[in-house]
Design a protein around this motif. Sequence first.
Motif, PDB file in Angstrom:
ATOM      1  N   LYS B  23       0.839  -1.205   0.000  1.00  0.00           N
ATOM      2  CA  LYS B  23       0.000   0.000   0.000  1.00  0.00           C
ATOM      3  C   LYS B  23       0.871   1.252   0.000  1.00  0.00           C
ATOM      4  O   LYS B  23       0.647   2.187  -0.768  1.00  0.00           O
ATOM      5  N   GLN B  24       1.894   1.231   0.859  1.00  0.00           N
ATOM      6  CA  GLN B  24       2.826   2.365   0.912  1.00  0.00           C
ATOM      7  C   GLN B  24       3.478   2.585  -0.442  1.00  0.00           C
ATOM      8  O   GLN B  24       3.528   3.707  -0.953  1.00  0.00           O
ATOM      9  N   ALA B  25       3.966   1.481  -1.014  1.00  0.00           N
ATOM     10  CA  ALA B  25       4.679   1.571  -2.280  1.00  0.00           C
ATOM     11  C   ALA B  25       3.773   2.186  -3.334  1.00  0.00           C
ATOM     12  O   ALA B  25       4.189   3.021  -4.136  1.00  0.00           O
ATOM     13  N   GLU B  26       2.509   1.782  -3.297  1.00  0.00           N
ATOM     14  CA  GLU B  26       1.567   2.296  -4.287  1.00  0.00           C
ATOM     15  C   GLU B  26       1.398   3.798  -4.115  1.00  0.00           C
ATOM     16  O   GLU B  26       1.385   4.554  -5.083  1.00  0.00           O
ATOM     17  N   GLU B  27       1.285   4.217  -2.836  1.00  0.00           N
ATOM     18  CA  GLU B  27       1.135   5.651  -2.596  1.00  0.00           C
ATOM     19  C   GLU B  27       2.348   6.420  -3.111  1.00  0.00           C
ATOM     20  O   GLU B  27       2.207   7.459  -3.753  1.00  0.00           O
ATOM     21  N   TYR B  28       3.544   5.875  -2.845  1.00  0.00           N
ATOM     22  CA  TYR B  28       4.754   6.550  -3.307  1.00  0.00           C
ATOM     23  C   TYR B  28       4.771   6.633  -4.829  1.00  0.00           C
ATOM     24  O   TYR B  28       5.132   7.651  -5.409  1.00  0.00           O
ATOM     25  N   LEU B  29       4.372   5.529  -5.458  1.00  0.00           N
ATOM     26  CA  LEU B  29       4.383   5.499  -6.924  1.00  0.00           C
ATOM     27  C   LEU B  29       3.459   6.568  -7.477  1.00  0.00           C
ATOM     28  O   LEU B  29       3.804   7.291  -8.418  1.00  0.00           O
ATOM     29  N   LEU B  45       9.905   4.242  -1.698  1.00  0.00           N
ATOM     30  CA  LEU B  45       9.485   3.142  -2.557  1.00  0.00           C
ATOM     31  C   LEU B  45      10.531   2.034  -2.534  1.00  0.00           C
ATOM     32  O   LEU B  45      10.218   0.858  -2.380  1.00  0.00           O
ATOM     33  N   PHE B  46      11.778   2.482  -2.659  1.00  0.00           N
ATOM     34  CA  PHE B  46      12.876   1.513  -2.657  1.00  0.00           C
ATOM     35  C   PHE B  46      12.908   0.758  -1.334  1.00  0.00           C
ATOM     36  O   PHE B  46      13.046  -0.453  -1.290  1.00  0.00           O
ATOM     37  N   ARG B  47      12.753   1.521  -0.257  1.00  0.00           N
ATOM     38  CA  ARG B  47      12.807   0.914   1.069  1.00  0.00           C
ATOM     39  C   ARG B  47      11.698  -0.124   1.231  1.00  0.00           C
ATOM     40  O   ARG B  47      11.914  -1.219   1.743  1.00  0.00           O
ATOM     41  N   ALA B  48      10.499   0.234   0.749  1.00  0.00           N
ATOM     42  CA  ALA B  48       9.365  -0.688   0.874  1.00  0.00           C
ATOM     43  C   ALA B  48       9.664  -1.985   0.134  1.00  0.00           C
ATOM     44  O   ALA B  48       9.479  -3.083   0.667  1.00  0.00           O
ATOM     45  N   MET B  49      10.159  -1.871  -1.086  1.00  0.00           N
ATOM     46  CA  MET B  49      10.462  -3.061  -1.877  1.00  0.00           C
ATOM     47  C   MET B  49      11.562  -3.879  -1.220  1.00  0.00           C
ATOM     48  O   MET B  49      11.515  -5.100  -1.168  1.00  0.00           O
ATOM     49  N   HIS B  50      12.555  -3.142  -0.695  1.00  0.00           N
ATOM     50  CA  HIS B  50      13.699  -3.814  -0.086  1.00  0.00           C
ATOM     51  C   HIS B  50      13.250  -4.606   1.149  1.00  0.00           C
ATOM     52  O   HIS B  50      13.623  -5.759   1.328  1.00  0.00           O
ATOM     53  N   THR B  51      12.435  -3.960   1.986  1.00  0.00           N
ATOM     54  CA  THR B  51      11.959  -4.634   3.194  1.00  0.00           C
ATOM     55  C   THR B  51      11.129  -5.852   2.824  1.00  0.00           C
ATOM     56  O   THR B  51      11.240  -6.915   3.422  1.00  0.00           O
ATOM     57  N   LEU B  75      14.479   0.089  -9.291  1.00  0.00           N
ATOM     58  CA  LEU B  75      14.365   1.272  -8.442  1.00  0.00           C
ATOM     59  C   LEU B  75      15.735   1.810  -8.064  1.00  0.00           C
ATOM     60  O   LEU B  75      15.940   3.009  -7.937  1.00  0.00           O
ATOM     61  N   MET B  76      16.685   0.879  -7.916  1.00  0.00           N
ATOM     62  CA  MET B  76      18.043   1.299  -7.574  1.00  0.00           C
ATOM     63  C   MET B  76      18.578   2.159  -8.713  1.00  0.00           C
ATOM     64  O   MET B  76      19.205   3.205  -8.483  1.00  0.00           O
ATOM     65  N   ALA B  77      18.301   1.723  -9.936  1.00  0.00           N
ATOM     66  CA  ALA B  77      18.751   2.488 -11.099  1.00  0.00           C
ATOM     67  C   ALA B  77      18.080   3.862 -11.115  1.00  0.00           C
ATOM     68  O   ALA B  77      18.696   4.864 -11.465  1.00  0.00           O
ATOM     69  N   VAL B  78      16.800   3.888 -10.702  1.00  0.00           N
ATOM     70  CA  VAL B  78      16.094   5.169 -10.656  1.00  0.00           C
ATOM     71  C   VAL B  78      16.717   6.053  -9.582  1.00  0.00           C
ATOM     72  O   VAL B  78      16.932   7.242  -9.765  1.00  0.00           O
ATOM     73  N   ARG B  79      17.055   5.423  -8.470  1.00  0.00           N
ATOM     74  CA  ARG B  79      17.552   6.163  -7.334  1.00  0.00           C
ATOM     75  C   ARG B  79      18.893   6.825  -7.637  1.00  0.00           C
ATOM     76  O   ARG B  79      19.135   7.962  -7.270  1.00  0.00           O
TER      77      ARG B  79
END
Lengths: 169, 738
Positions: B23-29, B45-51, B75-79
């Motif tokens: 849900k968090q990731a979606e909000e960030y997106l 977003l990255f953190r959510a995916m990583h966790t 996401l890492m590439a985006v970051r």
Amino acid sequence: MNLPQIVKAEMPLASIQHLSFRVRQARYALPIELVREIIEYGQITTVPMMPAFIHGVINLRGNVVPVLDLAARFGFELTEPGKRTCIVIIELELDDQQQRIGLVVDAVDAVLDIDSSEVEPAPPFGAGIRTDFIAGMARDERGFTIILDVRRVLSLDDIRQLSLAQQAS
Amino acid sequence: MLNGDQWSQLLQGFIEEASDLIKQAEEYLLQLDQTPDDEDAINGLFRAMHTLKGSAGLFSLTPLVSFTHHLESLLMAVRDGQRTLTPPLVSLMLRCLDEVASMVSLIDVDSGELPVDETHQNELLAALAEHSGQAVEQIPATQVAAPSACPNRGRLEKCANCDADGAWHISLRFHPDLFRNGFDPAAFIRYLSRLGDILHLDVIDASLPSFSEMDPESCYLGLEIDLCTDASKAEIEEVFEFIHDFSTLRILPPNSALEDYLQLIHELPETDQRVGRILVASGLLTEHELEQGLALQAQASEQKPQLGSVLVEEGMVAPQAVNAALAKQQSAREKRSLESSQIRVAAHKLDELINLVGELVISAAGAQLRAQSHGDAGCVETTQTVNQHVELIREAALKLRMIEIGDTFNRFHRVVRDVSQQLGKNIRLEIRGADTELDKSVIDKLADPLTHLVRNAIDHGIESAEDRLAAGKPAEGQLQLNAYHESGQIVIEVADDGRGLNTERIRQKAIDRGLIDPQANLAEHDIHALIFAAGFSTADNVSDLSGRGVGMDVVRSVIDGLRGSIEIDSVLGAGCTFRIRLPLTLAIIDGFLISLGEEYFVVPLDMVTECLEMDAGQLGDSAYGYLNLRGKPLPCISLAAHFDLPASRSKRRNIVVVNQGRQQAGLVVDNLHGELQTVIKPLGLLFQHLQGIGGSTILGNGQVALILDIPSLFRHLQNHVEASAGDLRQPRMDISGF
């Protein structure tokens, strides 16, 4: 050759305990596993716009439990509460929900061991109540006891239609 | 060892956590969809995916790990700026998140297995790969450490170009498992270079074994980095947050004391000389200092072993770094304390508490009744105090279940985005009153009907951009979700500025379906209400979104089930508003106790506006009628007659005026007994079709009282009275027709 078959047929026939009670002059019975308790006939709150056999609701230690008048459900007059009038609280699953329901009966008799070999199918008519309410007739020295098919007696569809009809009138 | 139960409990916990993360990731997106450069959102977003990936790994959910790994890499590439999030990429990511969510929902809690059909995932991954390929071509990798534009390179003095005092020294030693966990150290260095200039970078390969012993999947490297930046220590640490478990990080601020460098040299696994030489090479230490220092340290360690650590404590961090770090830490701590002030409680525990409070309310009322009949003044007073406290407890307990509706509303950003894209419409969602609180069980049940209303509004309500421009409206359609309190109820509105309901077409359709009589003269309002009838749909072409006519009656029945009501405000060409009114809670309400003869009833207090005394002759014996209330006709209903209860014998009767939305009516009753905290007890299946009665409660004396459901009573009355009055009305219409 026949021996194993007989054994097989008798295995599930172990006698089942039933609670027997009286409604008007006839004797009826219910499997005792459905019965939770038997309480004195007491303060019943009427619920309006329901079929007559739905007597109302009672307060069973903090829970609101509906009460049905079995006599009225069978098509007789509403029960006039007497000294021996009781409410039998049963619990069963209706529409996937556990539901407790009280049944008003004229008197509670006894707990009977009914052997299924002594159960006869319901006669097509003459039992005094709708045939589909009857699961079987148990025979003993005093005559017949009608074993009720509770699910039919408490059929939600039936009750729903009756109450809708009641509200529309 | 964990037994099966504990394991599945843990897994259940993971599933909850995962749903939150998704849900968090979606909000960030969605946030990134609006502002693609928002670094916080990218990091979040990255953190959510990583966790998610990490936790899934704990439970050996391999398909989930490998899928999220791809997302994480992207996401890492985006970051680190190699790729930008374009709208198509956001759409693709959203679809991937859906896939993740569906994978999570497939997890079998009992066996801990995740059966997946990988074809769909592979499709998505292929799409992602294709997309990444394009992106790489479009955006050349420009961000790779431009080696020191700073002229003061390698000096200890203050760096003039970049506001920083000298250089930070970072030594990084990687864990052998770094590669196996899917991390590329280069990505972190690229990201680090965004903080400032990397003045000096040395690769430490001292632990690299001989070629024959080397495992190509293990990482044997370490890095010594000098960074010129004005970032705080915490910010630098954050860069390496994700490889925290797979590396050892030591950071020295600029202008650290000589002892600190010596300490560092000492701590690092490589030989002192080697590390020392790197420091000298990068200009942080002079050859002389190094020699002196090493000698000093040798001496110190002989005499006073603790000296080194004392020195570290004194001069470990330069003052400006301390301040920055403190400020940073402070804000991080505040955020964390806000988070930790929330406690997750299992819903059934709350339900249990509220049930118990309900019992308490009933027994307290019983005690008060006893005390009053007993007449002991002291006793009455005490029970009154107890009752006041019970009331406070009740309110506090009910508040526990209240949650803000904002979360539910925010979910619709996604729905609006998806559906409007699908239909090629441009629609903006506006949310108001997101902090309005509502009982959790109500909110849960509300999600489906709201989704339906929102979809309907987008599909049927809001016109295409051309039609809108032709009608003189802005091309961008507007959809509004709004929540607020009104007279003890919650009102939720779904409003669009579309074409509004077509009254004539609804009427025609209703006649075709045989729902109304062709000659019936219905008010516009009543015609609109027809869309709630089962099997009613006016959309000329059925789309896969809506238009099948199976929605609105379901919406209605859910709202009814919540003891709420729904009304429509529609202006042709200008828009349509659906207004849902709901009770605040489902468990305990403030009620108003009345009686009809021997029977007690409770009217929800929020609905009661006033009480009047009535003369016996005013209404006569009829069940329905009207009175003059300050110049306006007030429709009245004799409850006893309506409910077929024995006619009242009391001479003085009362009228309770109730209010529901725009409707007002008087209920004729025998006696008023005042306010009552009412614990709602469901009536059960047998009575679920009973109209006008919503539940029951137990009074202090143990008697059961029924609770009136005013909205359903009103509806029932309308249908009922209209049906019986229809015969009278019909001939009159004929006459006027002639």
